[in-house]
Write an enzyme that holds these catalytic residues in place. Structure first.
Site, PDB file in Angstrom:
ATOM      1  N   GLU A 187       0.880  -1.168   0.000  1.00 45.46           N
ATOM      2  CA  GLU A 187       0.000   0.000   0.000  1.00 45.46           C
ATOM      3  C   GLU A 187       0.919   1.220   0.000  1.00 45.46           C
ATOM      4  OE1 GLU A 187      -2.313   0.804   3.525  1.00 45.46           O
ATOM      5  OE2 GLU A 187      -3.585   2.226   2.458  1.00 45.46           O
TER       6      GLU A 187
ATOM      7  N   ARG B  69       5.649 -12.949   9.525  1.00 44.52           N
ATOM      8  CA  ARG B  69       6.371 -11.720   9.245  1.00 44.52           C
ATOM      9  C   ARG B  69       7.663 -11.681  10.039  1.00 44.52           C
ATOM     10  NH1 ARG B  69       3.349  -6.728  10.568  1.00 44.52           N
ATOM     11  NH2 ARG B  69       5.438  -5.857  10.577  1.00 44.52           N
TER      12      ARG B  69
ATOM     13  N   LYS C 216       4.799   0.029   9.858  1.00 44.24           N
ATOM     14  CA  LYS C 216       4.796   1.280   9.098  1.00 44.24           C
ATOM     15  C   LYS C 216       4.201   2.420   9.913  1.00 44.24           C
ATOM     16  CE  LYS C 216       3.237  -0.084   4.857  1.00 44.24           C
ATOM     17  NZ  LYS C 216       2.545   0.147   3.572  1.00 44.24           N
TER      18      LYS C 216
END
Length: 552
Positions: free
Chosen positions: A33, A257, A267
RNA sequence: UGGAUUAUGGUGUAACGGUAGCACUACAGAUUUUGGUUCUGUCUGUCUAGGUUCGAAUCCUAGUAAUCCAACCA
């Protein structure tokens, strides 16, 4: 014959799919994104997605998941593309979920026609209440039974801009009593009168992640859609939507992850560090962002090797940042040009030496075809202050009164005298040199344990050197109580305003990597100007002596 | 407290019913004109309890722990 490398679970799946003929070739995608910069966690995903396709002769699309115009921006699009290419990967197609807005709208209409989607006038609070809780089933919305015709009209009106943000949503009709919260009639379209970085003001309704991601995968005929563990509960919905729409059956697979010690890979949190000025920007060399690591002097090879070594699995992990540093060192050791730079100078006067001579030193001892550079040697030199001790402990084999050391690529010197000011500070060390000990032509027969880096004072050039330490004081930031920003390491940046470097460093290039002997690996920073050279320390050398000292 | 996922040395990751291996770290040593590099060696592990089996890290049962799920974020 060859040691067969074991496969990770995704490679096993791909090999099986290829072997069974399920797919002739594979297509993966990297779907960021554009609302922030890429970090080391993304690097793992990039290496995985592109690496898998590379290994099995497939391809990888870059697809920006840009379905939320209020947080997304072209600045991020550009940085993401640069980061992926810098890492050494090339996408087959550059795509945007927003490219599919019209098609996605069509899918939604189709679901409405099938009686599988409805426009809901409930407020977000009401919808949240209808969802129930994990232990209690949800309740049906009063708008759930609207007719197909009414839904079609209402949805068209939503698109036409007849409603304000939040007034209506489109929901898919799945199962309000499912134990999986994501199946309790999730919202697939919401109204946002916002300017989109690509579609501008063409739309005021935007699809939600669950209705964009899987459908985009399907449109592109992605075979293996790889994401992180937190999307596992979304998979039933992912499959359900594809099945109801009868479109290409992409499949979603999840891996754990990356978590790194002394760092964060969120983020949202990284953005906070930037906006609240804990760091100097997304590319601050202390940041675990790809742009930060690049600026700091990490190499793509090092980062890729790291991603290779950490493996891919489904269990939560916390990887020692030391492994990343190891991989960076491993590559830099082979690449970096050796230079001598004194950070904290102590003057050495060689009392029995006069004049100036030019010595040669290898640019890289790891390179069998190494080139050599010239280094001027003279009577007055700087060495590192910590390389001299007036009273030396037993295992200290640097310079001390009466002791001998070698000056790298030059001579062996012996400390004869210590000069101090009135306050008792050592201002100068007076030594003699052994003329027969010249590097490369040593006939002195003397063996010394220590070798020091040095610069000739008269020939030294000046540079600023920036030394970085871990950004956080604690190993596992996520596990700490309270605000993560309380754990930011206040000593993560140390600036040496005026270091003394050998003259060869004057020709430094931005693209070159350096090892400042006994100090670490460095690269030139973008803050370098005509007046001042600036170097960043990517990583220190291993320091056995520091470890010895710490042990006491 | 419903559902899902996971559990192998300090940290990662293999072993696909048949010798628990590899890497990083740590420690010890050799080499070294970088206390770097390189090389050699050492330590440490199958979450618990039952069961199936000639044989279980692996299969079954029951626990335990960790993570995720109730955004008009992705």
């Amino acid at each position: 014959m060859s040691e067969e490398k074991s496969l990770n679970f995704l490679e096993e799946i791909v090999e099986e799919d290829l072997k069974s003929g399920k797919y002739a070739s594979i297509l993966t995608r990297f779907p960021p994104e554009p609302n922030g910069y890429l970090h080391i966690g993304h690097a793992k995903s990039i290496c995985l997605n592109f690496g898998l396709a590379q290994k099995y002769g497939g391809a990888t699309n870059l697809r920006f998941d840009d379905t939320n115009p209020v947080t997304e921006d072209t600045e991020y699009v550009e940085s993401i593309k640069a980061d992926i290419q810098w890492l050494g990967f090339q996408w087959a197609k550059e795509l945007y979920a927003s490219d599919y807005f019209e098609q996605l709208y069509g899918f939604a209409v189709e679901l409405i026609k099938k009686g599988l989607a409805y426009v809901d006038d409930s407020t977000s609070e009401q919808i949240a209440a209808q969802k129930g809780t994990p232990t209690q089933p949800g309740t049906k919305s009063p708008y759930r039974s609207r007719s197909v015709e009414e839904n079609l009209q209402l949805f068209a009106d939503m698109r036409a801009g007849k409603y304000k943000d939040g007034e209506k949503v489109l929901r898919v009709k799945v199962d309000m009593s499912s134990p999986n919260m994501h199946m309790r009639d999730p919202i697939i379209y919401r109204i946002k009168h916002a300017h989109h970085h690509r579609t501008g003001d063409a739309w005021c309704i935007y699809p939600m992640y669950d209705f964009a991601h899987g459908q985009s995968d399907s449109i592109e005929q992605i075979t293996h859609s790889i994401c992180t563990l937190e999307f596992i509960p979304h998979r039933p919905l992912y499959d359900w939507l594809i099945q109801q729409l009868e479109i290409f059956p992409s499949h979603q697979y999840e891996f754990a992850r990356l978590n790194l010690t002394y760092a964060i890979t969120s983020k949202r949190k990284l953005l906070q560090l930037v906006t609240e000025k804990f760091v100097d920007g997304w590319d601050d060399p202390r940041m675990p962002t790809i742009s930060g690591m690049r600026r700091r002097g990490y190499t793509p090879e090092g980062i890729r090797e790291f991603c290779e070594r950490i493996g891919v699995a489904k269990r939560d992990n916390l990887i020692d940042v030391g492994l990343l540093e190891f991989c960076v060192r491993e590559h830099l050791n082979k690449e970096a040009q050796r230079r001598m730079v004194v950070f904290d100078p102590l003057k050495v006067v060689i009392t029995n030496y006069e004049g100036v001579e030019t010595l040669k030193s290898e640019d890289n001892p790891e390179d069998p075809n190494t080139t050599y550079r010239d280094i001027p040697f003279s009577k007055e030199l700087y060495i590192e202050r910590e390389d001299f001790m007036e009273v030396a402990p037993k295992k200290y084999f640097r310079l001390a009164p009466g002791q001998m050391v070698r000056l790298k690529s030059a001579y062996i010197i012996k400390c004869e005298e210590v000069v101090k000011d009135e306050a008792g500070n050592i201002t100068e060390v007076r030594c003699t040199y052994i003329p027969e000990s010249k590097s490369g032509a040593d006939t002195s027969g003397i063996n010394v344990k220590g070798t020091l880096h040095w610069v000739s004072i008269a020939h030294a050039i000046h540079a600023e050197v920036r030394l970085y330490d871990r950004l956080f004081k604690v190993e596992n930031v996520a596990n700490e109580e309270g605000d993560f920003k309380d754990y930011v390491n206040p000593d993560s940046l140390q600036i040496v305003q005026n270091a003394y470097a050998e003259p060869a460093l004057a020709n430094a290039k931005f693209s070159d990597r350096y090892q400042f002997l006994r100090k670490g690996y460095f690269c030139m920073d973008k803050d370098t100007s005509e007046e001042k050279m600036v170097f960043n320390r990517a990583v220190t050398l291993k320091d056995a002596w520091a470890k010895e000292v710490k042990k006491g």
